[in-house]
Every structure is written in C-alpha cells, then in structure tokens.
Design a protein around this motif. Structure first.
Motif, PDB file in Angstrom:
ATOM      1  N   GLN A 106       0.829  -1.204   0.000  1.00 38.80           N
ATOM      2  CA  GLN A 106       0.000   0.000   0.000  1.00 38.80           C
ATOM      3  C   GLN A 106       0.865   1.256   0.000  1.00 38.80           C
ATOM      4  O   GLN A 106       0.589   2.208  -0.721  1.00 38.80           O
ATOM      5  N   ALA A 107       1.931   1.248   0.786  1.00 38.04           N
ATOM      6  CA  ALA A 107       2.843   2.399   0.809  1.00 38.04           C
ATOM      7  C   ALA A 107       3.385   2.656  -0.590  1.00 38.04           C
ATOM      8  O   ALA A 107       3.397   3.793  -1.075  1.00 38.04           O
ATOM      9  N   ARG A 117       7.067   4.215   8.435  1.00 37.60           N
ATOM     10  CA  ARG A 117       5.631   4.354   8.635  1.00 37.60           C
ATOM     11  C   ARG A 117       4.970   2.973   8.801  1.00 37.60           C
ATOM     12  O   ARG A 117       4.054   2.796   9.593  1.00 37.60           O
ATOM     13  N   VAL A 118       5.453   2.014   8.027  1.00 37.18           N
ATOM     14  CA  VAL A 118       4.928   0.652   8.115  1.00 37.18           C
ATOM     15  C   VAL A 118       5.136   0.099   9.522  1.00 37.18           C
ATOM     16  O   VAL A 118       4.204  -0.425  10.153  1.00 37.18           O
ATOM     17  N   GLU A 119       6.354   0.255  10.021  1.00 36.06           N
ATOM     18  CA  GLU A 119       6.669  -0.267  11.356  1.00 36.06           C
ATOM     19  C   GLU A 119       5.843   0.440  12.418  1.00 36.06           C
ATOM     20  O   GLU A 119       5.343  -0.192  13.358  1.00 36.06           O
ATOM     21  N   GLU A 120       5.708   1.756  12.259  1.00 31.19           N
ATOM     22  CA  GLU A 120       4.952   2.550  13.222  1.00 31.19           C
ATOM     23  C   GLU A 120       3.501   2.061  13.304  1.00 31.19           C
ATOM     24  O   GLU A 120       2.940   1.897  14.395  1.00 31.19           O
ATOM     25  N   LEU A 121       2.911   1.793  12.133  1.00 31.22           N
ATOM     26  CA  LEU A 121       1.514   1.357  12.119  1.00 31.22           C
ATOM     27  C   LEU A 121       1.365  -0.063  12.672  1.00 31.22           C
ATOM     28  O   LEU A 121       0.399  -0.352  13.381  1.00 31.22           O
ATOM     29  N   LEU A 122       2.300  -0.922  12.349  1.00 27.01           N
ATOM     30  CA  LEU A 122       2.262  -2.288  12.901  1.00 27.01           C
ATOM     31  C   LEU A 122       2.268  -2.223  14.417  1.00 27.01           C
ATOM     32  O   LEU A 122       1.518  -2.920  15.106  1.00 27.01           O
ATOM     33  N   GLU A 123       3.135  -1.361  14.925  1.00 26.47           N
ATOM     34  CA  GLU A 123       3.272  -1.174  16.357  1.00 26.47           C
ATOM     35  C   GLU A 123       1.966  -0.646  16.944  1.00 26.47           C
ATOM     36  O   GLU A 123       1.419  -1.198  17.897  1.00 26.47           O
ATOM     37  N   ARG A 124       1.472   0.437  16.333  1.00 30.25           N
ATOM     38  CA  ARG A 124       0.320   1.111  16.915  1.00 30.25           C
ATOM     39  C   ARG A 124      -0.928   0.239  16.914  1.00 30.25           C
ATOM     40  O   ARG A 124      -1.789   0.346  17.786  1.00 30.25           O
ATOM     41  N   PHE A 125      -1.065  -0.625  15.894  1.00 26.92           N
ATOM     42  CA  PHE A 125      -2.262  -1.463  15.827  1.00 26.92           C
ATOM     43  C   PHE A 125      -2.043  -2.852  16.424  1.00 26.92           C
ATOM     44  O   PHE A 125      -2.815  -3.768  16.170  1.00 26.92           O
ATOM     45  N   LEU A 152      -4.458   4.063   6.559  1.00 23.64           N
ATOM     46  CA  LEU A 152      -3.778   5.218   7.166  1.00 23.64           C
ATOM     47  C   LEU A 152      -2.340   5.382   6.675  1.00 23.64           C
ATOM     48  O   LEU A 152      -1.645   6.305   7.102  1.00 23.64           O
ATOM     49  N   ILE A 153      -1.896   4.517   5.789  1.00 19.87           N
ATOM     50  CA  ILE A 153      -0.479   4.420   5.463  1.00 19.87           C
ATOM     51  C   ILE A 153       0.132   5.760   5.030  1.00 19.87           C
ATOM     52  O   ILE A 153       1.264   6.074   5.359  1.00 19.87           O
ATOM     53  N   HIS A 154      -0.633   6.578   4.312  1.00 21.95           N
ATOM     54  CA  HIS A 154      -0.081   7.831   3.789  1.00 21.95           C
ATOM     55  C   HIS A 154      -0.552   9.035   4.601  1.00 21.95           C
ATOM     56  O   HIS A 154      -0.498  10.171   4.120  1.00 21.95           O
ATOM     57  N   THR A 155      -1.002   8.779   5.841  1.00 20.18           N
ATOM     58  CA  THR A 155      -1.495   9.834   6.719  1.00 20.18           C
ATOM     59  C   THR A 155      -2.486  10.753   5.991  1.00 20.18           C
ATOM     60  O   THR A 155      -2.224  11.931   5.770  1.00 20.18           O
ATOM     61  N   PRO A 156      -3.633  10.199   5.621  1.00 20.67           N
ATOM     62  CA  PRO A 156      -4.592  10.993   4.845  1.00 20.67           C
ATOM     63  C   PRO A 156      -5.203  12.123   5.660  1.00 20.67           C
ATOM     64  O   PRO A 156      -5.194  12.086   6.888  1.00 20.67           O
ATOM     65  N   ARG A 157      -5.711  13.119   4.943  1.00 18.45           N
ATOM     66  CA  ARG A 157      -6.371  14.223   5.637  1.00 18.45           C
ATOM     67  C   ARG A 157      -7.816  13.868   5.937  1.00 18.45           C
ATOM     68  O   ARG A 157      -8.404  14.311   6.911  1.00 18.45           O
TER      69      ARG A 157
END
Ligand SMILES: Nc1ncnc2c1ncn2[C@@H]1O[C@H](COP(=O)(O)OP(=O)(O)OP(=O)(O)O)[C@@H](O)[C@H]1O
Ligand SMILES: [Mg+2]
Lengths: 255, 245
Positions: A106-107, A117-125, A152-157
């Motif tokens: 997706q990124a 960002r991938v690692e951050e999201l894996l962590e957060r979820f 959320l991968i691209h930090t959408p608005r």
C-alpha cells in the motif's frame, strides 16, 4: 508548510446512483466540516456504501457533485485519492501476504518508500508480533486493524471508514473507538464513518445523517436530532438516538 | 519510473504466492515436461506422414509448438487472480490509491511471463537432452513471452469485466483448443484443409507457432502489437469495472 484552507472536507450535492432497477441514491447532499467525525447511519441497503464509494472515487455518480479535501472528485479523482484514506466494508487485506507485506504494498502504491511508517503502524495497531504471518491466519479483529492501518499508510487528511467495527467483539470495538477518537483528536483527521451501531455514532460522531432508501432523512448533531424529535412528538423526556433512528429509518437495527 | 516500481511491487504479490505454494511451483515445473513427453510420443507418427515438410526429427518440430501451447494455456488463467481480488476486496483497496492502473495489470502479467519463460527453458533443456535441435532458442523465448503477455492481459481484462470465475473458465475452455488446433503449433498447415490455413492467418497462436520456428519480423511485430493492445484493454477494464460499482 502551507495547507489549503477549506471549510468543508467533504461536500456532496445531489448524488444520484442507479443500478438497473435499483435506485441506490436518490439525491444525497452531504457536508462534513474539516476536523470533525461524521456518522452515516441507515438500514441495510440504504445507500451508505454507495455514498462512500462515490466519495472515495471508486465509482462515479449518475448525477451530482463531489468535492473532497477541496478537490473536485469527478474532475481530479487522482488528486482526491492522494488526500483520502479508505477502509471499505469488505476486507482489503491480501490474505496470502503478511501484515507487513500488505502495508508495504500500500505504501508503494502511494509512492512512499520509507518503511518507518509501516513499522509505526504495525506497532500502533498491535500487529508487530504478527507482522510476518500471512494475513489469512489473523483473527477478525486483527484483520480489521490491518485494514485500518492500510487506510492510514499515507497519513490521509480525510478518512472514510465503512462499518469499521462490524464483527468485532466488544473489547476490540472499544479499542477501535479509542483509535478513531485519537485520529480525530491528535491527528486532526476528518472522518466519515458508516455504522449500524447507534452507540458508536453517539460516542464518536459530532454530526450525523440518517440515510434511508437513497435519501438523507435526518441530519444534525445528536442533540439537535433528539431535540427536534422531542419537540415533534411533544414528549417530556428526550428520546434516545435509537428512538430518533427508528422514527426516521422506520426499521429496527442492531443496537 | 514510478510506474515500473509500482508494477514490480504488485508483481511481488504473485511471486510470493508462487514461492509459498510448493505444490504450485512443482506443477509449473512438471507440466511442461509431461506435455513434451506425451505429445512427443503421440505425435511421433505425424512427421512420418508423407508431405510433412522437413526431414528433421519430430521433436525439432514439436518443441516450439509445445512452448506456444503452454504459453497460451498458462496465460489464459491469469485473470482468475483479479476475480479473486475483486471478491476479496483487495481490488477496491488498490483502486482507491493514486497508483497507475496499468501497474495492476503489468504486475500480474509479469509473473505469468516469468513462469512461462521458466517453463520454456525447461522444455528447451529437456528437448536438447532428448536429442532435439532447437534452432532459434532466443526467438522461441521472445515469442513465448509476447504470447503469454498478450493472453494474460486479455484474461485479466476479461476477468475484471465479467467478475465471474465461471465466465473466465468458459471462455478459456472454449477458446484454448480451437486456437491451438487452428494453428501450426502441432501440425503443419499445408497438411490441413485450406480453410484452416486461412483462419490461422488471423490466429495469434499461429503467429507465435510460425515465428518460433522461423523468426520473422512481421509475425513478431504482430505479437508485439497485440501485447500492447491487450494491455491497454486490461487497463481500460478497470474503468468499466469502477463504473459498475
Ligand atoms: N454494484 C452494485 N450493483 C447492483 N446493485 C448494487 C450495487 N451496489 C449496491 N447496490 C444496491 O444499492 C442499494 C444500496 O446499497 P449499499 O451497499 O450502498 O447499502 P448500504 O447502506 O451500504 O447497506 P449495508 O448496511 O447492508 O452495507 C442496495 O439495494 C444494493 O443492493
Ligand atoms: Mg454498506
């Protein structure tokens, strides 16, 4: 950094969509203020997902106008796609790929090469431990969290969530609510979510609309909707959101 | 550049599936070998028919034909992946990104082409072991790649438009044998009825079968043109699909 200032993150006017004999949307108007959470309620087949598909450029309306994040979705769908994140009603995870691979793909589709960002999201979820397992081995809750992480991968608005908590157990649902609140609060995202759970809409959304048979039959803040009904029914006690819903959509729904 | 990178990333999905399913990989390897041995045994007699041009070994004739047959039949099923993606929701999740639409098709076609090239190399290797002469190995690989790419794109386009496994299975089973037998893949057309020779002129499988044995610019050019055209068709199919959503 300058950012385009826009009052409404989502503006849709007169949306019409037909599928053969079925009139899925029959003139839907929507305005969602930037930075707010908007809840779209309605019974099965009301037209919620169709509305989301149009707003997210997956399909085009037969008539009507769509602006998302200040961009005309019919003239510049690619521009809108860059600005929005989408979590569909169906899963979007590739079952044969691992959680991490799903996020990396997706990124890349958004042109992002940074893997942090991938690692951050894996962590957060809460998916870090399962990151290298194929998604088909995930539980329903993990799968849904991965869906949201993908969106959320691209930090959408602007974020669209089509029934984000359907099928989740109470604990997973509460966690998802907390995450949605965090996105709206800390990250100042505009969020449009559809749901069958009135409790969910009541807790998360500051503005609501009830859709039925392709039309918006009621809209406003929770309190406005309740006050309006109380006045209309000349009742002494304020109604619950469930009462409001039943009055407008006229059908029972899972509470 | 972005387009190439996106196509590559999409193709990784399919390569992973191949790598993670040893059974599938095994089939990919064994299938061409069975075909060569089976058709080789069966068609050995064909070259003894009077009038069958060339005095060479039957395997010399058959090897390019088998490669061509294998390329079309492998490529024909490529669209099944997209049908699965549509049903699982993966397709919609990819379509909401700003990615180039062509990347979805190119990524899937790339996997098919690589598999077919591997199978072609195996066939060439086995044919050589069996004492055959492969006159134009390079052209054979090129033709196999082009034919596989065109039919993979066509299959993808068809899959996205029909969205039903049954439709794609029907189309592939309906077309595969006629396309093969209305070509010189297994049989010299000078021995076939005249009408077959006429029909074959418009059959991409025959273009490939002819060019694989005797590399000629016209038919290779036609195959290249078909590859581009079918890739365009498959990419356009996404827009038609989205309109139906
Ligand atoms: N691709 C399609 N082809 C034909 N009809 C469709 C299509 N998508 C939706 N519909 C029809 O349009 C109407 C609205 O469907 P939609 O999915 O928008 O409802 P929904 O409010 O999301 O319902 P649910 O709560 O069940 O998800 C339904 O009658 C549905 O059957
Ligand atoms: Mg829906």
């Amino acid at each position: 950094m300058t950012r385009t200032v826009f009052e409404n993150a989502i503006e849709a006017g007169g949306l019409v969509k037909r599928y053969g004999e079925v009139q899925a949307l029959d003139g839907v108007d929507l305005h969602v203020e930037a930075g707010t959470v908007f809840g779209l309620l309605g019974p099965n087949g009301a037209g919620k997902s169709t509305t989301v598909r149009i707003l997210t450029t997956l399909t085009r309306p037969d008539a009507g106008t769509v602006r998302v994040a200040g961009i005309d979705a019919l003239k510049d769908p690619v521009g809108v796609r860059r600005a929005i994140g989408v979590v569909g009603q169906k899963h979007g995870t590739d079952p044969d790929a691992t959680g991490r691979e799903n996020l990396v793909l997706q990124a890349e589709l958004y042109g992002l090469r940074d893997r942090r960002r991938v690692e951050e999201l894996l962590e957060r979820f809460g998916l870090a431990d399962a990151a290298d397992r194929q998604a088909k081995t995930y539980s329903g809750g993990m799968m849904r969290r991965l869906d949201v992480a993908i969106g959320l991968i691209h930090t959408p608005r602007v974020l669209f969530l089509d029934e984000p908590t359907t099928g989740l157990d109470p604990e997973a649902r509460t966690a998802m609510w907390a995450e949605i609140e965090r996105l709206a609060g800390e990250e100042r995202m505009t969020i449009l979510l559809t749901t069958h759970y009135l409790e969910e809409a009541d807790r998360l959304a500051s503005q609501l609309a009830i859709v039925d048979q392709g039309r918006i039959v009621a809209r406003g803040t929770r309190d406005e909707l309740k006050a309006e009904m109380q006045a209309a029914t000349e009742s002494d006690t304020p109604p619950s959101l469930n009462d409001v819903y039943l009055r407008h959509a006229g059908r029972a729904v899972a509470a | 550049m972005t387009e190439i990178r996106q196509s590559w990333q999409v193709s990784l999905r399919y390569f992973r599936v191949l790598a993670r399913q040893p059974a599938f990989l095994l089939i990919t390897i064994v299938q061409p070998l069975i075909w060569l041995l089976l058709f080789g045994a069966l068609f050995k007699a064909v070259t003894q028919i009077p009038g069958f041009g060339g005095s060479g070994d039957y395997l010399d004739y058959l090897t390019p034909g088998i490669v061509v047959m294998l390329a079309v039949s492998s490529a024909g099923w490529t669209g099944m992946g997209f049908i699965e993606d549509i049903n699982s929701g993966v397709m919609d999740r990819m379509l909401v990104t700003p990615a180039w639409r062509g990347a979805f098709n190119v990524g899937s076609v790339a996997q098919c082409v690589v598999s077919v090239l591997l199978q072609t190399l195996l066939i060439i290797g086995l044919a050589l072991l069996m004492g055959a002469e492969v006159a134009h190995a390079g052209a054979l690989l090129l033709v196999a790649a082009l034919l596989a790419a065109s039919f993979a794109s066509l299959s993808n386009g068809l899959g996205v438009l029909t969205r039903q496994r049954e439709s794609l299975i029907g189309a592939v089973s309906l077309l595969l044998l006629p396309l093969t037998f209305l070509s010189s893949a297994l049989m010299q057309l000078s021995l076939a009825p005249g009408w077959i020779e006429t029909v074959a002129r418009f059959n991409p499988v025959d273009w490939a079968a002819v060019a694989a044995r005797d590399p000629e610019p016209l038919r290779i050019g036609l195959l290249a043109a078909l590859t581009v055209l079918s890739a365009w068709f498959a990419t356009r199919a996404f827009a038609v699909y989205q309109r139906s959503l």
